[in-house]
Design a protein around this motif. Structure first.
Motif, PDB file in Angstrom:
ATOM      1  N   ALA A  94       1.121  -1.659  -0.022  1.00  0.00           N
ATOM      2  CA  ALA A  94      -0.047  -0.155   0.245  1.00  0.00           C
ATOM      3  C   ALA A  94       1.190   1.628  -0.436  1.00  0.00           C
ATOM      4  O   ALA A  94       1.826   1.432   0.704  1.00  0.00           O
ATOM      5  N   PRO A  95       0.667   2.395  -1.145  1.00  0.00           N
ATOM      6  CA  PRO A  95       1.204   3.777  -0.683  1.00  0.00           C
ATOM      7  C   PRO A  95       1.190   4.068   0.646  1.00  0.00           C
ATOM      8  O   PRO A  95      -0.193   3.962   1.629  1.00  0.00           O
ATOM      9  N   ALA A  96       2.309   5.029   0.990  1.00  0.00           N
ATOM     10  CA  ALA A  96       2.413   5.046   2.240  1.00  0.00           C
ATOM     11  C   ALA A  96       1.424   6.705   2.188  1.00  0.00           C
ATOM     12  O   ALA A  96       0.925   6.894   1.613  1.00  0.00           O
ATOM     13  N   PRO A  97       0.396   6.954   3.986  1.00  0.00           N
ATOM     14  CA  PRO A  97      -0.643   7.620   3.765  1.00  0.00           C
ATOM     15  C   PRO A  97       0.317   8.340   3.465  1.00  0.00           C
ATOM     16  O   PRO A  97       1.059   9.123   4.304  1.00  0.00           O
ATOM     17  N   LEU A  98      -0.767   9.821   2.779  1.00  0.00           N
ATOM     18  CA  LEU A  98      -0.294  11.198   3.405  1.00  0.00           C
ATOM     19  C   LEU A  98      -1.382  11.713   4.492  1.00  0.00           C
ATOM     20  O   LEU A  98      -2.013  11.977   4.409  1.00  0.00           O
ATOM     21  N   ARG A  99      -0.182  12.156   4.581  1.00  0.00           N
ATOM     22  CA  ARG A  99       0.253  13.204   6.223  1.00  0.00           C
ATOM     23  C   ARG A  99      -1.209  14.495   6.084  1.00  0.00           C
ATOM     24  O   ARG A  99      -1.150  15.272   4.552  1.00  0.00           O
ATOM     25  N   ARG A 100      -1.458  13.990   7.031  1.00  0.00           N
ATOM     26  CA  ARG A 100      -2.857  15.366   6.597  1.00  0.00           C
ATOM     27  C   ARG A 100      -2.127  16.420   6.303  1.00  0.00           C
ATOM     28  O   ARG A 100      -0.885  17.399   7.442  1.00  0.00           O
ATOM     29  N   ARG A 105      -3.718  16.103  -4.854  1.00  0.00           N
ATOM     30  CA  ARG A 105      -3.453  16.481  -6.069  1.00  0.00           C
ATOM     31  C   ARG A 105      -3.604  18.211  -5.719  1.00  0.00           C
ATOM     32  O   ARG A 105      -2.242  19.287  -6.682  1.00  0.00           O
ATOM     33  N   CYS A 106      -4.035  19.047  -5.355  1.00  0.00           N
ATOM     34  CA  CYS A 106      -3.942  20.095  -4.807  1.00  0.00           C
ATOM     35  C   CYS A 106      -3.035  21.089  -4.214  1.00  0.00           C
ATOM     36  O   CYS A 106      -1.951  21.740  -4.563  1.00  0.00           O
ATOM     37  N   LEU A 107      -2.662  20.149  -3.373  1.00  0.00           N
ATOM     38  CA  LEU A 107      -1.331  20.319  -2.281  1.00  0.00           C
ATOM     39  C   LEU A 107       0.009  19.811  -4.282  1.00  0.00           C
ATOM     40  O   LEU A 107       1.319  20.603  -3.024  1.00  0.00           O
ATOM     41  N   HIS A 108      -0.457  18.973  -4.331  1.00  0.00           N
ATOM     42  CA  HIS A 108       1.144  18.498  -4.846  1.00  0.00           C
ATOM     43  C   HIS A 108       1.332  19.549  -6.017  1.00  0.00           C
ATOM     44  O   HIS A 108       2.892  19.883  -5.335  1.00  0.00           O
ATOM     45  N   ARG A 109       0.382  20.498  -6.581  1.00  0.00           N
ATOM     46  CA  ARG A 109       0.785  21.869  -7.387  1.00  0.00           C
ATOM     47  C   ARG A 109       1.002  22.313  -6.590  1.00  0.00           C
ATOM     48  O   ARG A 109       2.103  23.395  -6.913  1.00  0.00           O
ATOM     49  N   ILE A 110       0.568  22.549  -5.525  1.00  0.00           N
ATOM     50  CA  ILE A 110       1.184  23.983  -4.632  1.00  0.00           C
ATOM     51  C   ILE A 110       2.410  23.342  -4.271  1.00  0.00           C
ATOM     52  O   ILE A 110       3.413  24.982  -4.158  1.00  0.00           O
ATOM     53  N   VAL A 143       3.450  21.478   4.308  1.00  0.00           N
ATOM     54  CA  VAL A 143       2.661  20.779   3.240  1.00  0.00           C
ATOM     55  C   VAL A 143       3.224  19.668   2.407  1.00  0.00           C
ATOM     56  O   VAL A 143       3.959  19.461   2.415  1.00  0.00           O
ATOM     57  N   PRO A 144       2.035  18.634   2.559  1.00  0.00           N
ATOM     58  CA  PRO A 144       3.139  17.449   2.779  1.00  0.00           C
ATOM     59  C   PRO A 144       2.507  16.639   1.437  1.00  0.00           C
ATOM     60  O   PRO A 144       2.450  17.428   0.728  1.00  0.00           O
ATOM     61  N   ASP A 145       3.488  16.121   0.666  1.00  0.00           N
ATOM     62  CA  ASP A 145       3.520  15.462  -0.706  1.00  0.00           C
ATOM     63  C   ASP A 145       3.775  14.537  -0.591  1.00  0.00           C
ATOM     64  O   ASP A 145       4.489  13.710   0.124  1.00  0.00           O
ATOM     65  N   VAL A 153      11.303  16.956  -3.757  1.00  0.00           N
ATOM     66  CA  VAL A 153      11.613  17.086  -5.018  1.00  0.00           C
ATOM     67  C   VAL A 153      13.037  18.589  -5.279  1.00  0.00           C
ATOM     68  O   VAL A 153      12.899  19.061  -4.447  1.00  0.00           O
ATOM     69  N   PRO A 154      13.616  17.555  -5.706  1.00  0.00           N
ATOM     70  CA  PRO A 154      15.203  18.199  -5.427  1.00  0.00           C
ATOM     71  C   PRO A 154      15.558  19.590  -6.109  1.00  0.00           C
ATOM     72  O   PRO A 154      14.390  19.613  -7.195  1.00  0.00           O
ATOM     73  N   ARG A 155      16.282  20.245  -5.889  1.00  0.00           N
ATOM     74  CA  ARG A 155      16.429  21.888  -6.128  1.00  0.00           C
ATOM     75  C   ARG A 155      16.884  21.699  -7.633  1.00  0.00           C
ATOM     76  O   ARG A 155      17.713  21.089  -7.794  1.00  0.00           O
TER      77      ARG A 155
END
Length: 184
Positions: free
Chosen positions: A30-36, A97-102, A137-139, A144-146
């Motif tokens: 199972a994918p690791a649950p996305l923390r709130r 999805r929103c938090l990933h884009r943010i 902001v969780p992802d 993502v590396p700089r």
């Protein structure tokens, strides 16, 4: 005699043990649950970001009133679109999805603030606010590396800085609404 042979065959088959069962396939991990997200902290930090952006002054006042048009270069941030589900109704059911884009945009702006575009007018307070927001902001896709941004010519830097701050102000207003809604 054939029916008798069939009957014996059926009896022998009935007495034989069943073949070993094939092992059950292992369940997919199972994918690791996305923390709130910490909505309240994000709301406070996004307000602080907007406040800090309000204090940044343009060193070239002539740029304040200019509308600069350009094609979309590679090193501008990902834009939040309707399909990113940042509207209030979708946020309540699925904010991933929103938090990933943010998060992508925050990382891009953080990198932009540390680039040569802001060399002559560094913004350490804005960079710190971005880092703090990124921590909250969780992802689900990892950090993502700089990415090194393409170098800019010296004459381009004030124009790119102006565009970056203008877009960052719009972005800060949008994430402020997202985090305000999430914190309710």
């Amino acid at each position: 005699m054939a029916p008798l042979r069939r009957l014996r065959l059926w009896l022998l088959l009935a007495l034989l043990p069943p073949p070993p069962a094939a092992p059950a396939p292992a369940p997919a991990p199972a994918p690791a649950p996305l923390r709130r997200p910490d909505w309240a902290a994000c709301r406070v930090l996004s307000r602080e970001l907007a406040r800090l952006l309000g204090t940044v002054r343009e060193p070239h006042p002539v740029l304040e009133g200019m509308q600069l048009l350009e094609e979309e270069p590679q090193n501008w941030p990902p834009r939040i679109r309707c399909s990113d589900a940042c509207d209030p109704l979708t946020l309540e059911s699925n904010h991933t999805r929103c938090l990933h884009r943010i998060r992508q945009a925050l990382q891009h702006y953080r990198d932009l603030l540390g680039s040569d575009v802001f060399r002559e007018q560094p913004q350490p307070q804005l960079e710190t606010a971005m880092e703090q927001l990124l921590r909250h902001v969780p992802d689900g896709h990892g950090r993502v590396p700089r990415d090194p941004l393409a170098p800019t010519e010296r004459w381009e830097q004030p124009l790119r800085r102006h565009l970056a701050l203008k877009r960052l102000r719009s972005f800060a207003a949008l994430i402020g609404r997202v985090f305000n809604h999430g914190a309710r």
